[in-house]
Design a protein around this motif. Structure first.
Motif, PDB file in Angstrom:
ATOM      1  N   PHE A  54     -81.292 -20.962 -74.364  1.00  0.00           N
ATOM      2  CA  PHE A  54     -80.811 -19.582 -74.415  1.00  0.00           C
ATOM      3  C   PHE A  54     -81.895 -18.652 -74.946  1.00  0.00           C
ATOM      4  O   PHE A  54     -82.150 -17.584 -74.379  1.00  0.00           O
ATOM      5  N   HIS A  55     -82.552 -19.046 -76.032  1.00  0.00           N
ATOM      6  CA  HIS A  55     -83.591 -18.196 -76.614  1.00  0.00           C
ATOM      7  C   HIS A  55     -84.783 -18.043 -75.674  1.00  0.00           C
ATOM      8  O   HIS A  55     -85.346 -16.951 -75.552  1.00  0.00           O
ATOM      9  N   GLU A  56     -85.175 -19.114 -74.991  1.00  0.00           N
ATOM     10  CA  GLU A  56     -86.287 -19.047 -74.037  1.00  0.00           C
ATOM     11  C   GLU A  56     -85.957 -18.097 -72.897  1.00  0.00           C
ATOM     12  O   GLU A  56     -86.766 -17.241 -72.534  1.00  0.00           O
ATOM     13  N   VAL A  57     -84.778 -18.251 -72.322  1.00  0.00           N
ATOM     14  CA  VAL A  57     -84.374 -17.402 -71.196  1.00  0.00           C
ATOM     15  C   VAL A  57     -84.252 -15.954 -71.644  1.00  0.00           C
ATOM     16  O   VAL A  57     -84.673 -15.041 -70.934  1.00  0.00           O
ATOM     17  N   SER A  58     -83.696 -15.730 -72.827  1.00  0.00           N
ATOM     18  CA  SER A  58     -83.551 -14.367 -73.344  1.00  0.00           C
ATOM     19  C   SER A  58     -84.906 -13.685 -73.473  1.00  0.00           C
ATOM     20  O   SER A  58     -85.059 -12.516 -73.129  1.00  0.00           O
ATOM     21  N   LYS A  59     -85.895 -14.402 -73.964  1.00  0.00           N
ATOM     22  CA  LYS A  59     -87.233 -13.830 -74.103  1.00  0.00           C
ATOM     23  C   LYS A  59     -87.879 -13.568 -72.749  1.00  0.00           C
ATOM     24  O   LYS A  59     -88.534 -12.555 -72.555  1.00  0.00           O
ATOM     25  N   GLN A  60     -87.692 -14.488 -71.793  1.00  0.00           N
ATOM     26  CA  GLN A  60     -88.300 -14.344 -70.475  1.00  0.00           C
ATOM     27  C   GLN A  60     -87.726 -13.157 -69.709  1.00  0.00           C
ATOM     28  O   GLN A  60     -88.443 -12.473 -68.990  1.00  0.00           O
ATOM     29  N   LEU A  61     -86.444 -12.924 -69.844  1.00  0.00           N
ATOM     30  CA  LEU A  61     -85.779 -11.916 -69.031  1.00  0.00           C
ATOM     31  C   LEU A  61     -85.689 -10.548 -69.693  1.00  0.00           C
ATOM     32  O   LEU A  61     -85.214  -9.599 -69.091  1.00  0.00           O
ATOM     33  N   ARG A  62     -86.130 -10.444 -70.910  1.00  0.00           N
ATOM     34  CA  ARG A  62     -86.083  -9.182 -71.637  1.00  0.00           C
ATOM     35  C   ARG A  62     -87.051  -8.175 -71.050  1.00  0.00           C
ATOM     36  O   ARG A  62     -88.195  -8.499 -70.761  1.00  0.00           O
ATOM     37  N   ALA A  63     -86.597  -6.942 -70.893  1.00  0.00           N
ATOM     38  CA  ALA A  63     -87.488  -5.875 -70.454  1.00  0.00           C
ATOM     39  C   ALA A  63     -88.474  -5.587 -71.584  1.00  0.00           C
ATOM     40  O   ALA A  63     -88.068  -5.452 -72.733  1.00  0.00           O
ATOM     41  N   PRO A  64     -89.761  -5.490 -71.280  1.00  0.00           N
ATOM     42  CA  PRO A  64     -90.758  -5.307 -72.335  1.00  0.00           C
ATOM     43  C   PRO A  64     -90.809  -3.865 -72.856  1.00  0.00           C
ATOM     44  O   PRO A  64     -90.331  -2.940 -72.221  1.00  0.00           O
ATOM     45  N   GLY A  65     -91.389  -3.733 -74.011  1.00  0.00           N
ATOM     46  CA  GLY A  65     -91.683  -2.417 -74.557  1.00  0.00           C
ATOM     47  C   GLY A  65     -90.526  -1.756 -75.271  1.00  0.00           C
ATOM     48  O   GLY A  65     -89.435  -2.302 -75.409  1.00  0.00           O
ATOM     49  N   ARG A  67     -88.870   0.888 -74.368  1.00  0.00           N
ATOM     50  CA  ARG A  67     -87.768   1.247 -73.463  1.00  0.00           C
ATOM     51  C   ARG A  67     -86.788   0.078 -73.304  1.00  0.00           C
ATOM     52  O   ARG A  67     -85.579   0.259 -73.322  1.00  0.00           O
ATOM     53  N   GLY A  68     -87.308  -1.124 -73.169  1.00  0.00           N
ATOM     54  CA  GLY A  68     -86.460  -2.310 -73.084  1.00  0.00           C
ATOM     55  C   GLY A  68     -85.673  -2.535 -74.356  1.00  0.00           C
ATOM     56  O   GLY A  68     -84.495  -2.888 -74.322  1.00  0.00           O
ATOM     57  N   ALA A  71     -82.879   0.012 -74.537  1.00  0.00           N
ATOM     58  CA  ALA A  71     -81.831  -0.332 -73.566  1.00  0.00           C
ATOM     59  C   ALA A  71     -80.953  -1.459 -74.097  1.00  0.00           C
ATOM     60  O   ALA A  71     -79.731  -1.436 -73.918  1.00  0.00           O
ATOM     61  N   ARG A  72     -81.557  -2.448 -74.757  1.00  0.00           N
ATOM     62  CA  ARG A  72     -80.772  -3.551 -75.312  1.00  0.00           C
ATOM     63  C   ARG A  72     -79.906  -3.086 -76.476  1.00  0.00           C
ATOM     64  O   ARG A  72     -78.745  -3.473 -76.599  1.00  0.00           O
ATOM     65  N   VAL A  73     -80.445  -2.242 -77.329  1.00  0.00           N
ATOM     66  CA  VAL A  73     -79.725  -1.797 -78.521  1.00  0.00           C
ATOM     67  C   VAL A  73     -78.551  -0.884 -78.164  1.00  0.00           C
ATOM     68  O   VAL A  73     -77.463  -1.011 -78.714  1.00  0.00           O
ATOM     69  N   PHE A  74     -78.762   0.024 -77.220  1.00  0.00           N
ATOM     70  CA  PHE A  74     -77.752   1.031 -76.927  1.00  0.00           C
ATOM     71  C   PHE A  74     -76.943   0.759 -75.652  1.00  0.00           C
ATOM     72  O   PHE A  74     -76.196   1.612 -75.204  1.00  0.00           O
ATOM     73  N   SER A  75     -77.071  -0.417 -75.096  1.00  0.00           N
ATOM     74  CA  SER A  75     -76.360  -0.760 -73.864  1.00  0.00           C
ATOM     75  C   SER A  75     -74.868  -0.958 -74.140  1.00  0.00           C
ATOM     76  O   SER A  75     -74.473  -1.546 -75.145  1.00  0.00           O
ATOM     77  N   LEU A  76     -74.055  -0.477 -73.238  1.00  0.00           N
ATOM     78  CA  LEU A  76     -72.611  -0.706 -73.303  1.00  0.00           C
ATOM     79  C   LEU A  76     -72.199  -1.831 -72.364  1.00  0.00           C
ATOM     80  O   LEU A  76     -71.027  -2.125 -72.222  1.00  0.00           O
ATOM     81  N   ARG A  77     -73.154  -2.457 -71.731  1.00  0.00           N
ATOM     82  CA  ARG A  77     -72.871  -3.503 -70.745  1.00  0.00           C
ATOM     83  C   ARG A  77     -72.039  -4.657 -71.311  1.00  0.00           C
ATOM     84  O   ARG A  77     -71.157  -5.156 -70.631  1.00  0.00           O
ATOM     85  N   PRO A  78     -72.285  -5.118 -72.554  1.00  0.00           N
ATOM     86  CA  PRO A  78     -71.472  -6.223 -73.070  1.00  0.00           C
ATOM     87  C   PRO A  78     -69.978  -5.884 -73.159  1.00  0.00           C
ATOM     88  O   PRO A  78     -69.138  -6.766 -73.191  1.00  0.00           O
TER      89      PRO A  78
END
Length: 81
Positions: A54-65, A67-68, A71-78
């Protein structure tokens, strides 16, 4: 990060056919979810592998920078689920 959300009717293994990066995670999750019998220590090792995957995939798929990060902090997607 541009991935479609998993349809409610699809299993994790079916979803992983679209995104091969999560294949190992999907196999481990399915095994832990549905398998009944384990050898001594096998279940604990599988949980460690699942967390690691899970941690490996999370790091690989994370948008860099920054802006990413924003987007993760303020996303309402969950909240969709």
């Amino acid at each position: 990060n541009g991935f479609e959300l998993k349809p409610r009717a699809a299993t994790v293994l079916e979803y992983s056919t679209r995104y091969p990066q999560i294949e190992n995670f999907a196999k481990l999750y399915t095994m832990l979810r549905f398998r009944d019998g384990y050898e001594h220590g096998e279940r604990e090792a599988a949980w460690r592998d699942l967390r690691s995957s899970f941690h490996e995939v999370s790091k690989q798929l994370r948008a860099p920078g920054i802006r990413g990060l924003l987007a993760r902090v303020f996303s309402l997607r969950p909240l969709y689920y």
